[in-house]
Design a protein around this motif. Structure first.
Motif, PDB file in Angstrom:
ATOM      1  N   VAL A   1      50.710  42.442  44.452  1.00 18.29           N
ATOM      2  CA  VAL A   1      50.070  41.122  44.479  1.00 18.29           C
ATOM      3  C   VAL A   1      49.422  40.819  43.127  1.00 18.29           C
ATOM      4  CG1 VAL A   1      48.159  39.803  45.498  1.00 18.29           C
ATOM      5  CG2 VAL A   1      49.738  41.057  46.972  1.00 18.29           C
ATOM      6  N   LYS A   2      48.721  41.795  42.567  1.00 21.34           N
ATOM      7  CA  LYS A   2      48.056  41.610  41.276  1.00 21.34           C
ATOM      8  C   LYS A   2      49.094  41.321  40.183  1.00 21.34           C
ATOM      9  CE  LYS A   2      44.283  41.605  38.896  1.00 21.34           C
ATOM     10  NZ  LYS A   2      43.400  40.482  39.008  1.00 21.34           N
TER      11      LYS A   2
ATOM     12  N   PHE B   1      48.560  46.036  46.902  1.00 21.91           N
ATOM     13  CA  PHE B   1      47.595  45.390  46.003  1.00 21.91           C
ATOM     14  C   PHE B   1      48.154  45.295  44.590  1.00 21.91           C
ATOM     15  CE2 PHE B   1      44.012  46.593  48.994  1.00 21.91           C
ATOM     16  CZ  PHE B   1      43.756  45.289  49.355  1.00 21.91           C
ATOM     17  N   TRP B   2      48.795  46.354  44.120  1.00 27.99           N
ATOM     18  CA  TRP B   2      49.386  46.348  42.776  1.00 27.99           C
ATOM     19  C   TRP B   2      50.422  45.232  42.665  1.00 27.99           C
ATOM     20  CZ3 TRP B   2      54.525  47.168  41.518  1.00 27.99           C
ATOM     21  CH2 TRP B   2      54.803  47.209  40.161  1.00 27.99           C
TER      22      TRP B   2
ATOM     23  N   GLU C   1      50.289  37.795  40.514  1.00 33.66           N
ATOM     24  CA  GLU C   1      49.278  36.844  40.037  1.00 33.66           C
ATOM     25  C   GLU C   1      49.314  36.756  38.512  1.00 33.66           C
ATOM     26  OE1 GLU C   1      45.593  38.290  41.611  1.00 33.66           O
ATOM     27  OE2 GLU C   1      45.883  37.315  43.545  1.00 33.66           O
TER      28      GLU C   1
ATOM     29  N   VAL D   1      49.028  50.617  50.987  1.00 36.98           N
ATOM     30  CA  VAL D   1      48.087  49.531  50.710  1.00 36.98           C
ATOM     31  C   VAL D   1      47.883  49.384  49.201  1.00 36.98           C
ATOM     32  CG1 VAL D   1      45.672  48.812  50.960  1.00 36.98           C
ATOM     33  CG2 VAL D   1      46.928  49.656  52.940  1.00 36.98           C
ATOM     34  N   GLY D   2      47.749  50.503  48.500  1.00 34.92           N
ATOM     35  CA  GLY D   2      47.583  50.461  47.042  1.00 34.92           C
ATOM     36  C   GLY D   2      48.765  49.806  46.356  1.00 34.92           C
TER      37      GLY D   2
END
Length: 128
Positions: free
Chosen positions: A96-97, A93-94, A100, A89-90
């Motif tokens: 996706v960030k 998120f990394w 972005e 999960v981490g």
């Protein structure tokens, strides 16, 4: 035709007989694989390993038993699973960030590029 069945628990009367008649310890009966417990009762097999603890392969998987080769069990296995899930999960998120941020940089670059280009001259319309 025989009917297949899966034993999910050892009934109270069977537990009592395993402890009182066949010499198994209450804790062993509590965590014992139910199908093995019922087979021991059917065949009248007394606690066969003397003073040594019950083999791990006789313990229900829910209590950390089963085959001892490979596989995670009990609290350690649960914690290991949580760490793996957290890591995945981490990383998600990394990723996706990061995407972005890349998107913002690309938009800023295009915005600057558009501002620098010369404005196009409007066509003049004259009457004939």
């Amino acid at each position: 035709m025989s009917k297949a069945s899966v034993q999910f628990m050892i009934p109270a009367e069977a537990r009592r007989r395993l402890v009182q008649e066949l010499g198994y310890k209450e804790e062993e009966v509590r965590v014992m694989d139910p199908s093995l417990g019922m087979k021991m009762l059917e065949k009248g097999i007394k606690r066969p390993w003397g003073a040594q603890p019950m083999p791990q392969s006789w313990v229900m998987k829910a209590h950390g038993g089963g085959e001892t080769s490979g596989g995670s069990a009990g609290v350690a296995g649960f914690l290991k699973t949580i760490v793996v899930i957290g890591t995945v999960v981490g990383c998600g998120f990394w990723f996706v960030k990061t995407m972005e941020e890349q998107d913002k940089l690309e938009k800023a670059r295009l915005s600057k590029q558009t501002k620098r280009s010369k404005p196009r001259a409007r066509p003049s319309y004259t009457r004939k």
